[in-house]
Motif scaffolding. Structure first.
Motif, PDB file in Angstrom:
ATOM      1  N   SER A 169      41.767  42.381  32.884  1.00 12.36           N
ATOM      2  CA  SER A 169      41.826  40.982  32.468  1.00 12.36           C
ATOM      3  C   SER A 169      41.168  40.731  31.119  1.00 12.36           C
ATOM      4  O   SER A 169      41.033  39.574  30.706  1.00 12.36           O
ATOM      5  CB  SER A 169      41.172  40.097  33.539  1.00 12.36           C
ATOM      6  OG  SER A 169      39.858  40.548  33.826  1.00 12.36           O
ATOM      7  N   GLN A 189      38.993  31.491  37.128  1.00 14.90           N
ATOM      8  CA  GLN A 189      38.502  31.901  35.821  1.00 14.90           C
ATOM      9  C   GLN A 189      37.058  31.423  35.684  1.00 14.90           C
ATOM     10  O   GLN A 189      36.790  30.223  35.722  1.00 14.90           O
ATOM     11  CB  GLN A 189      39.336  31.317  34.684  1.00 14.90           C
ATOM     12  CG  GLN A 189      38.881  31.800  33.312  1.00 14.90           C
ATOM     13  CD  GLN A 189      39.676  31.160  32.182  1.00 14.90           C
ATOM     14  OE1 GLN A 189      39.999  29.986  32.223  1.00 14.90           O
ATOM     15  NE2 GLN A 189      39.995  31.944  31.164  1.00 14.90           N
ATOM     16  N   ASN A 207      47.258  37.761  30.521  1.00 12.52           N
ATOM     17  CA  ASN A 207      46.031  36.964  30.631  1.00 12.52           C
ATOM     18  C   ASN A 207      46.176  35.574  30.021  1.00 12.52           C
ATOM     19  O   ASN A 207      45.229  35.022  29.454  1.00 12.52           O
ATOM     20  CB  ASN A 207      44.840  37.718  30.031  1.00 12.52           C
ATOM     21  CG  ASN A 207      44.521  38.980  30.810  1.00 12.52           C
ATOM     22  OD1 ASN A 207      44.480  38.954  32.032  1.00 12.52           O
ATOM     23  ND2 ASN A 207      44.331  40.087  30.108  1.00 12.52           N
TER      24      ASN A 207
END
Length: 614
Positions: A169, A189, A207
């Motif tokens: 990520s 997140q 991402n």
């Protein structure tokens, strides 16, 4: 009269490159992809994967393409030399972390030989993030990809069967929660600048944030998408409640001034609310609260949650940690960890259909007391409506009379909404006890992937004979990191497709010279991913040059669908029509073309298949 037809592509709308949201919540406008004939990876892009999708602009007369990828810009001793019959090539081998690569594409045509490379570009693969490895891998599992999310150091990564990291990520700080049948990624997140610092998101392999919940409440543990396109997740909800008077914690609370008599409403209880958000506006359109549907006479007694409440100044009552949606029955399943309970809810009425798990005093558990799972995580609802969970087993010592706590992978069969039984069970060894997080996934091959925080984070693939056929080690240790969930996936490029227009177009000049052979427009749609996808094909013309059409096509992985659209004879010399293709589950990947056709009179024109005369 002889007609010469010019197809002039005036505008390319979207073509896979939409505005995205960066980690600072700013809108980033992507550059015009047609400044280069090579579209992805973009020039000097940093890629967080050793599996890379390459995409380029269609070329006139091309039947196929050759792509080369090299570590040197003179293209000698290239690592990759592959061919493609569409406009995308996914390379999964011979690319390495922390390297700069150069790539170029050549078009191949049987009718009009072309020897030049159409363009060249460069990109970089970033550094790996994790330190995962495998202790054991069956040779039959070579193509398997396992993605995992790590809490507290806030990243996600994926490994192949050999334990090699193939995706991560990057700096986005995504924590992976789940991947659905269409290949969509869901998670959170980590956003330390926000009061609610773990907003739920849908994100992609590049991402980018595809969708984010409005962050009006603390959302935790789960976010999924409903068939309507709306999203549902779990948010905290607080109400006042009593401090029970039947545990060792009573004197502690009384020592700091509470009555703690089991009746006085004097302490903050934290429950959960399932919230549905409209996918377009982000507004809340439906909710369901544990406070309105569970009795506050039900609470954990033996798992230490009231001792934690004494330290924290709030009681973490239900601690819901998983959701699942049954499309056929319009039902939501929710796992309430601290009640050791799984519940089924009718949607959208919100009626509580049943509770399954340990009876805690209210008499509202319908069945499943004998299953004796505790503090469970994850929910997978199988097509036969069996339920797959990880029994963390925090109460297992008292429930089973063992010397140490044990975690189990379970498949549970529900019998007519009246009883339940375990039809598959795998007991993890002592060193793999997972006191928190983790999950179980039943795979397409009927094996089970069990993930636990035990031994630094571990996934075991177990076959029907309860043999270990694969073991992944994530090498995470608290407090630095804890694996949240892991899941076996088909790949990273769901929703990606090629839209191939008539190959006679001169894409450099944006003109097609020739006739509409057979009075049809011909397009090809290629599903470039390893997931099924629904594609919406739309074509229209205000001049009635073509009949407006809208088609929904379901394409299997790597399937090509050819669409032929008849055209009408009209008098106009200047015609415009629009064609667009949208992946239903990935609308941000829409490709749309607005096309103008210009007519000119000529005495003679030779088409590919015939001679037209005045």
């Amino acid at each position: 009269m002889i007609i010469k037809i010019f197809f002039l592509i005036i505008t390319l709308i979207s073509c896979d490159f939409q505005d995205s949201i960066n980690e600072n919540n700013d809108i980033i406008v992507s550059p015009n992809p047609y400044e280069s004939k090579l579209l992805r990876p973009r020039f000097n892009e940093i890629v967080n994967s050793t599996h890379v999708l390459f995409e380029w602009r269609q070329q006139q007369f091309a039947d196929s393409y050759i792509i080369e990828v090299c570590k040197n810009n003179d293209f000698t001793n290239c690592q990759i030399n592959e061919s493609s019959s569409s406009l995308i090539k996914i390379i999964k081998t011979n690319l390495e972390w922390n390297n700069l690569y150069f790539w170029r594409v050549k078009s191949i045509s049987s009718s009009n030989p072309i020897d030049n490379w159409i363009d060249s570009s460069q990109f970089q693969i970033s550094e790996k993030l994790g330190d995962a490895y495998t202790n054991f891998s069956n040779n039959n599992l070579e193509d398997n990809i396992t993605i995992y999310g790590s809490f507290f150091d806030f990243y996600s990564a994926a490994i192949d069967a050999a334990g090699n990291e193939i995706w991560n990520s990057g700096h986005s700080q995504f924590v992976f929660y789940s991947n659905n049948q269409w290949g969509q990624f869901f998670g959170s997140q980590y956003s330390p600048n926000l009061e609610n610092n773990l907003p739920g998101v849908e994100f992609n392999y590049e991402n980018d944030i595809i969708w984010r919940e409005p962050n009006e409440h603390f959302m935790h543990h789960e976010i999924i998408q409903l068939p309507s396109g709306n999203y549902i997740g779990i948010v905290e909800e607080s109400r006042g409640g009593p401090i029970p008077n039947n545990g060792d914690w009573v004197q502690l609370f009384q020592g700091i001034g509470y009555v703690a008599d089991g009746e006085t409403v004097e302490f903050r209880w934290v429950g959960d609310r399932i919230v549905e958000w409209d996918y377009e506006s982000g507004s809340e359109v439906w909710s369901w609260s544990t406070f309105d549907n569970f009795s506050m006479n039900d609470y954990d007694v033996n798992g230490g949650t009231w001792m934690e409440a004494y330290q924290a100044g709030r009681y973490d009552w239900t601690h819901a940690n998983a959701l699942a949606f049954d499309v056929d029955e319009n039902a939501i399943y929710i796992s309430s960890r601290h009640l050791s309970r799984i519940s089924k809810i009718a949607y959208p009425s919100g009626d509580l259909l049943w509770n399954m798990g340990i009876e805690l005093g209210s008499g509202e558990v319908n069945f499943g007391e004998n299953l004796q799972f505790s503090f469970q995580h994850s929910l997978q609802i199988l097509p036969n409506r069996n339920i797959v969970i990880l029994d963390n087993g925090n109460l297992s010592q008292s429930l089973f009379g063992t010397d140490y706590p044990t975690s189990r992978g379970l498949e549970i069969q529900i019998n007519g909404n009246k009883s339940a039984e375990i039809i598959w069970e795998y007991i993890l060894p002592q060193n793999l006890f997972g006191f928190a997080s983790g999950n179980v996934q039943k795979l397409a091959n009927n094996n089970y992937l069990i993930t636990t925080v035990g031994d630094g984070g571990t996934s075991l693939e177990i076959n029907s004979e309860k043999e270990i056929v694969w073991e992944g080690k994530y090498n995470l240790t608290l407090p630095a990191g804890a694996v949240y969930r892991a899941q076996r996936i088909n790949g990273f490029f769901a929703g990606n497709f090629s839209l191939i227009l008539p190959k006679e177009i001169d894409f450099n000049e944006n003109i097609l010279y020739g006739s509409l052979i057979g009075n049809e427009l011909k397009f090809s749609i290629v599903n470039e991913s390893n997931y099924n996808e629904l594609f919406q094909f739309d074509i229209s013309s205000p001049e009635n040059f073509i009949a407006t059409q809208s088609l929904e096509l379901e394409l299997a992985p790597q399937q090509t669908e050819k669409v032929q659209i008849p055209v009408n004879q009209i008098e106009s010399k200047n015609i415009t029509f629009t064609v667009s293709v949208t992946p239903i589950h990935f609308p941000h990947l829409e490709k749309s073309h607005e096309i103008q056709i210009l007519y000119e009179d000529l005495h003679l024109i030779k088409s590919q298949n015939n001679i037209l005369e005045k």
